[in-house]
Design a protein around this motif. Structure first.
Motif, PDB file in Angstrom:
ATOM      1  N   ILE A   1       3.074   8.808  -7.815  1.00  0.00           N
ATOM      2  CA  ILE A   1       3.499   7.407  -7.741  1.00  0.00           C
ATOM      3  C   ILE A   1       4.705   7.264  -6.825  1.00  0.00           C
ATOM      4  CG2 ILE A   1       4.469   5.494  -9.060  1.00  0.00           C
ATOM      5  CD1 ILE A   1       2.764   6.366 -11.391  1.00  0.00           C
ATOM      6  N   ARG A   2       5.654   8.201  -6.962  1.00  0.00           N
ATOM      7  CA  ARG A   2       6.844   8.108  -6.106  1.00  0.00           C
ATOM      8  C   ARG A   2       6.491   8.282  -4.637  1.00  0.00           C
ATOM      9  NH1 ARG A   2      11.173   7.138  -8.944  1.00  0.00           N
ATOM     10  NH2 ARG A   2      11.084   7.808 -11.112  1.00  0.00           N
ATOM     11  N   LEU A   3       5.575   9.187  -4.357  1.00  0.00           N
ATOM     12  CA  LEU A   3       5.130   9.381  -2.978  1.00  0.00           C
ATOM     13  C   LEU A   3       4.505   8.089  -2.447  1.00  0.00           C
ATOM     14  CD1 LEU A   3       4.592  11.356  -0.576  1.00  0.00           C
ATOM     15  CD2 LEU A   3       2.326  11.717  -1.557  1.00  0.00           C
ATOM     16  N   ALA A   4       3.692   7.455  -3.298  1.00  0.00           N
ATOM     17  CA  ALA A   4       3.024   6.214  -2.891  1.00  0.00           C
ATOM     18  C   ALA A   4       4.062   5.126  -2.587  1.00  0.00           C
ATOM     19  CB  ALA A   4       2.072   5.747  -3.983  1.00  0.00           C
ATOM     20  N   ILE A   5       5.103   5.032  -3.411  1.00  0.00           N
ATOM     21  CA  ILE A   5       6.124   3.998  -3.208  1.00  0.00           C
ATOM     22  C   ILE A   5       6.864   4.223  -1.895  1.00  0.00           C
ATOM     23  CG2 ILE A   5       8.302   3.083  -4.112  1.00  0.00           C
ATOM     24  CD1 ILE A   5       7.190   3.691  -6.921  1.00  0.00           C
ATOM     25  N   VAL A   6       7.237   5.476  -1.645  1.00  0.00           N
ATOM     26  CA  VAL A   6       7.938   5.803  -0.410  1.00  0.00           C
ATOM     27  C   VAL A   6       7.045   5.511   0.801  1.00  0.00           C
ATOM     28  CG1 VAL A   6       8.842   7.708   0.947  1.00  0.00           C
ATOM     29  CG2 VAL A   6       9.464   7.503  -1.445  1.00  0.00           C
ATOM     30  N   THR A   7       5.773   5.883   0.686  1.00  0.00           N
ATOM     31  CA  THR A   7       4.833   5.637   1.779  1.00  0.00           C
ATOM     32  C   THR A   7       4.702   4.146   2.047  1.00  0.00           C
ATOM     33  OG1 THR A   7       3.594   7.575   1.096  1.00  0.00           O
ATOM     34  CG2 THR A   7       2.492   6.061   2.598  1.00  0.00           C
ATOM     35  N   LEU A   8       4.539   3.400   0.958  1.00  0.00           N
ATOM     36  CA  LEU A   8       4.353   1.955   1.064  1.00  0.00           C
ATOM     37  C   LEU A   8       5.571   1.302   1.726  1.00  0.00           C
ATOM     38  CD1 LEU A   8       1.868   0.561   0.125  1.00  0.00           C
ATOM     39  CD2 LEU A   8       2.988  -0.011  -2.010  1.00  0.00           C
ATOM     40  N   ALA A   9       6.764   1.801   1.379  1.00  0.00           N
ATOM     41  CA  ALA A   9       7.990   1.227   1.928  1.00  0.00           C
ATOM     42  C   ALA A   9       8.058   1.444   3.439  1.00  0.00           C
ATOM     43  CB  ALA A   9       9.208   1.840   1.253  1.00  0.00           C
ATOM     44  N   GLY A  10       7.355   2.471   3.951  1.00  0.00           N
ATOM     45  CA  GLY A  10       7.442   2.762   5.372  1.00  0.00           C
ATOM     46  C   GLY A  10       6.327   2.160   6.204  1.00  0.00           C
ATOM     47  N   VAL A  11       5.333   1.561   5.548  1.00  0.00           N
ATOM     48  CA  VAL A  11       4.203   1.011   6.305  1.00  0.00           C
ATOM     49  C   VAL A  11       4.667  -0.187   7.135  1.00  0.00           C
ATOM     50  CG1 VAL A  11       1.966  -0.139   6.106  1.00  0.00           C
ATOM     51  CG2 VAL A  11       2.498   1.783   4.618  1.00  0.00           C
ATOM     52  N   PRO A  12       4.389  -0.188   8.457  1.00  0.00           N
ATOM     53  CA  PRO A  12       4.810  -1.309   9.304  1.00  0.00           C
ATOM     54  C   PRO A  12       4.171  -2.619   8.857  1.00  0.00           C
ATOM     55  CG  PRO A  12       4.048   0.530  10.647  1.00  0.00           C
ATOM     56  CD  PRO A  12       3.700   0.855   9.235  1.00  0.00           C
ATOM     57  N   SER A  13       4.914  -3.724   9.029  1.00  0.00           N
ATOM     58  CA  SER A  13       4.422  -4.996   8.512  1.00  0.00           C
ATOM     59  C   SER A  13       3.108  -5.426   9.173  1.00  0.00           C
ATOM     60  CB  SER A  13       5.483  -6.073   8.678  1.00  0.00           C
ATOM     61  OG  SER A  13       5.848  -6.196  10.023  1.00  0.00           O
ATOM     62  N   ILE A  14       2.913  -5.070  10.431  1.00  0.00           N
ATOM     63  CA  ILE A  14       1.677  -5.481  11.102  1.00  0.00           C
ATOM     64  C   ILE A  14       0.476  -4.725  10.512  1.00  0.00           C
ATOM     65  CG2 ILE A  14       1.869  -3.813  13.013  1.00  0.00           C
ATOM     66  CD1 ILE A  14       0.576  -7.363  13.477  1.00  0.00           C
TER      67      ILE A  14
ATOM     68  N   SER B   1       0.691   0.974  -6.871  1.00  0.00           N
ATOM     69  CA  SER B   1       1.198   1.455  -5.587  1.00  0.00           C
ATOM     70  C   SER B   1       0.247   2.502  -5.012  1.00  0.00           C
ATOM     71  CB  SER B   1       2.575   2.084  -5.739  1.00  0.00           C
ATOM     72  OG  SER B   1       3.328   1.419  -6.676  1.00  0.00           O
ATOM     73  N   VAL B   2      -0.196   3.421  -5.897  1.00  0.00           N
ATOM     74  CA  VAL B   2      -1.107   4.463  -5.424  1.00  0.00           C
ATOM     75  C   VAL B   2      -2.399   3.819  -4.924  1.00  0.00           C
ATOM     76  CG1 VAL B   2      -2.339   6.568  -6.051  1.00  0.00           C
ATOM     77  CG2 VAL B   2      -0.139   6.038  -7.129  1.00  0.00           C
ATOM     78  N   LEU B   3      -2.878   2.850  -5.704  1.00  0.00           N
ATOM     79  CA  LEU B   3      -4.112   2.156  -5.339  1.00  0.00           C
ATOM     80  C   LEU B   3      -3.972   1.473  -3.970  1.00  0.00           C
ATOM     81  CD1 LEU B   3      -6.936   1.182  -6.434  1.00  0.00           C
ATOM     82  CD2 LEU B   3      -5.759  -0.916  -7.061  1.00  0.00           C
ATOM     83  N   ILE B   4      -2.834   0.787  -3.770  1.00  0.00           N
ATOM     84  CA  ILE B   4      -2.641   0.054  -2.510  1.00  0.00           C
ATOM     85  C   ILE B   4      -2.617   1.022  -1.325  1.00  0.00           C
ATOM     86  CG2 ILE B   4      -1.077  -1.415  -1.184  1.00  0.00           C
ATOM     87  CD1 ILE B   4      -0.180  -2.642  -3.832  1.00  0.00           C
ATOM     88  N   VAL B   5      -1.897   2.145  -1.494  1.00  0.00           N
ATOM     89  CA  VAL B   5      -1.842   3.117  -0.393  1.00  0.00           C
ATOM     90  C   VAL B   5      -3.252   3.609  -0.065  1.00  0.00           C
ATOM     91  CG1 VAL B   5      -1.041   5.403   0.283  1.00  0.00           C
ATOM     92  CG2 VAL B   5       0.517   3.839  -0.850  1.00  0.00           C
ATOM     93  N   CYS B   6      -4.028   3.926  -1.108  1.00  0.00           N
ATOM     94  CA  CYS B   6      -5.407   4.384  -0.881  1.00  0.00           C
ATOM     95  C   CYS B   6      -6.213   3.301  -0.170  1.00  0.00           C
ATOM     96  CB  CYS B   6      -6.090   4.745  -2.191  1.00  0.00           C
ATOM     97  SG  CYS B   6      -5.362   6.172  -2.985  1.00  0.00           S
TER      98      CYS B   6
END
Lengths: 282, 295
Positions: free
Chosen positions: A99-112, B25-30
């Motif tokens: 979950i933490r990895l997903a949050i960090v990844t999500l925070a870095g995804v460019p807005s476009i 969050s995991v779901l969205i990343v996937c």
């Protein structure tokens, strides 16, 4: 002997710092000064005419407000729920680090890229079309990591004794959270989240592909309607409009309203937070 | 007995709900990865991924379309490199000033004031760039247009500065007092301590801050779309017009037919962007973790 050199370096650091302050001040001054001359009641309360070259920006303000409300409605419960899990339940296991990895990844995804994702999932796959719903969901995905991080911080600020005392009296874990944790952390969670959502209100790239209409001289009726939005309106007026050079006042006015909305949300959140920090102190 | 049973059920139910919320969050990343590849996918079969290596980006043409991402990648790289060249030294110096030199009252003013910069919407900064910065660049360098890679880089640098200052400052402040005091006790001056003890000790945190800053800059869309001039050519001149990957997606996605080859090519650009920011992010987290700077 080292003293003069030291003083010189100190002065140099100070000059650079205040040069940045001056630049920020100048940007704000430029937008506020030029925007202010365009502002009047008619500008914020009437519909655009001549495809935005005259009239007001009322539908764009309303559109942005709808998007903000939609984003809050989706992201706040999910983000706060996720934060409660991370702060109160999660151990140091695999699932937690995933979950933490997903949050960090999500925070870095460019807005476009969020825009592309929203287009693929919400607009096309779910069949919402370009709509308030698709735009709010896209923005909500974008602000989710900010909300989780802010909320978790607020939860962790509640002293451990509060938890132990409640559990020792026989409360279940959820009862402990509901009665002893949430009342003291909910204000911090909400204000922290608003700071993140304020930033989303000014975003253009994600709504470009999922919701925004440039010229739509009527208000939306359902969540499946397109809306105008302030950031997109400013972008079109400034770069795509045939009369771009002659309607600078309209552009500055839109920029100022957008800036006031975003800074106002942030400032409001900061003030509320200050108030509550004074109230709960341990 | 029944009350305790009800309590128990509520407890389990809430736990389940919260796990669900956390899993989103995991779901969205996937879903992001899945859908980018789903939309971009058919391009790999026809006309084939090799087309992305073309030397030109000419997506609409009466003769032959070209989908080479090279010029866009170089545009993004040029703008990002210029922006970081300006941002990193300034941000680190300002962070040093705020963390080590400024008086408490001064710090109380400087920190939130610089934070304001981070909350100015990028389209507003782009607008400012278009009306104020671009004409300035144009007259300063005697160009025919002020819409250049440099203009975009300076604007991006304004966006990255608050992020990098704030993260670098965290890193500087978290250096243990014992280190600073030991240096001072040995007779080093305040500045010697800052530059030879505190700064090196905070370096991993600053490196991570720069990584995150690069990720943010490379993914920025609106400001560069508005001020870099949007010509998709391969160049390394700061005063030339360029077009970045993000600007290309934003400018062209509105006009392509859904599902066309051009549409799929734009999704491949999205995948490349996502890949770059993903890797930068992971490296930054690794650095922070390795040096125990994770909060």
């Amino acid at each position: 002997m080292n003293n003069t050199a030291d003083k010189f370096i100190l002065l140099f650091l100070r000059i650079i710092t205040y040069a940045i302050v001056l630049i920020i001040g100048y940007i704000l001054f430029d937008i506020i000064k030029n925007g202010f001359t365009a502002l009047n009641w008619q500008f914020v309360s009437s519909f655009p005419r001549r495809s935005g070259a005259a009239g007001g920006i009322f539908p764009a303000i309303i559109g942005t407000l709808y998007l903000v409300v939609g984003t809050i409605a989706v992201s706040l419960p999910l983000g706060i729920g996720g934060a409660i899990y991370l702060a109160e339940y999660a151990d140091q296991g695999r699932f937690n680090s995933l979950i933490r990895l997903a949050i960090v990844t999500l925070a870095g995804v460019p807005s476009i890229v969020f825009g592309l994702f929203g287009l693929g999932v919400f607009v096309l796959f779910c069949g919402f079309g370009p709509s308030i719903l698709a735009g709010s969901l896209t923005l909500a995905c974008m602000v989710l990591p900010t909300i989780i991080v802010a909320s978790e911080e607020s939860l962790r600020a509640v002293p451990k004794g509060f938890r132990d005392a409640s559990l020792a009296l026989g409360a279940t874990k959820w009862e402990m959270i509901r009665t002893n944790i949430l009342p003291y952390s909910i204000s911090g969670m909400i204000t922290g989240s608003i700071l993140g959502i304020g930033r989303a209100a000014g975003e253009t790239a994600p709504i470009l592909l999922t919701v925004a209409a440039f010229y739509l001289p009527k208000l939306p009726k359902t969540v499946f309607d397109q809306v105008m939005a302030l950031p997109y309106h400013l972008y079109i007026l400034a770069t795509q409009h045939p009369e771009a050079d002659r309607i600078r006042h309209m552009q500055y006015g839109t920029a100022l309203i957008l800036l006031l909305l975003v800074l106002g949300l942030s400032l409001g959140a900061i003030l509320i937070r200050k108030h509550f920090r004074k109230k709960f102190r341990w | 007995m029944s009350r305790s049973r009800k309590q128990h059920i509520t407890d389990r139910l809430m736990r389940l709900l919260l796990v669900g919320a956390a899993s989103t969050s995991v779901l969205i990343v996937c879903l992001i990865f899945l859908f980018l590849f789903k939309e971009a996918g058919p391009f790999a079969l026809k006309p084939g991924l090799g087309k992305l290596l073309d030397s030109q980006w000419i997506p609409v043409s009466f003769q032959e379309e070209h989908f080479g991402v090279g010029p866009l990648l170089s545009g993004s790289a040029l703008v990002t490199a210029l922006a970081m060249l300006v941002t990193v030294p300034i941000s680190v110096l300002v962070a040093i000033y705020i963390a080590e030199i400024a008086r408490p009252a001064e710090r109380e003013f400087l920190k939130p004031f610089i934070e304001i910069l981070a909350s100015i919407p990028s389209v507003v900064l782009g607008f400012f760039g278009l009306l104020v910065l671009a004409p300035f660049i144009k007259t300063t360098f005697g160009l025919s247009t002020g819409l250049t890679a440099l203009t975009g880089a300076l604007l991006l640098s304004l966006m990255a500065i608050p992020t990098i200052i704030s993260l670098s400052e965290d890193a500087l402040v978290s250096v243990p007092y014992a280190l600073k005091n030991a240096s001072l006790a040995l007779g080093a001056s305040h500045l010697q301590t800052i530059f030879r003890v505190t700064l090196p000790a905070a370096l991993p945190g600053i490196v991570a801050a720069v990584m995150l800053g690069i990720g943010r800059v490379i993914g920025e869309t609106m400001a560069v779309l508005m001020v870099t001039g949007n010509s998709a050519i391969l160049t390394f001149s700061p005063l030339a017009s360029v077009r970045t990957m993000t600007a290309t997606i934003a400018a062209e996605m509105g006009e392509v037919p859904f599902g066309s080859v051009h549409y799929q090519a734009l999704f491949w650009i999205g995948i490349i962007l996502l890949g770059i920011t993903f890797v930068l992010n992971i490296i930054a987290q690794r650095v922070l973790k390795k040096y125990g700077m994770m909060k």
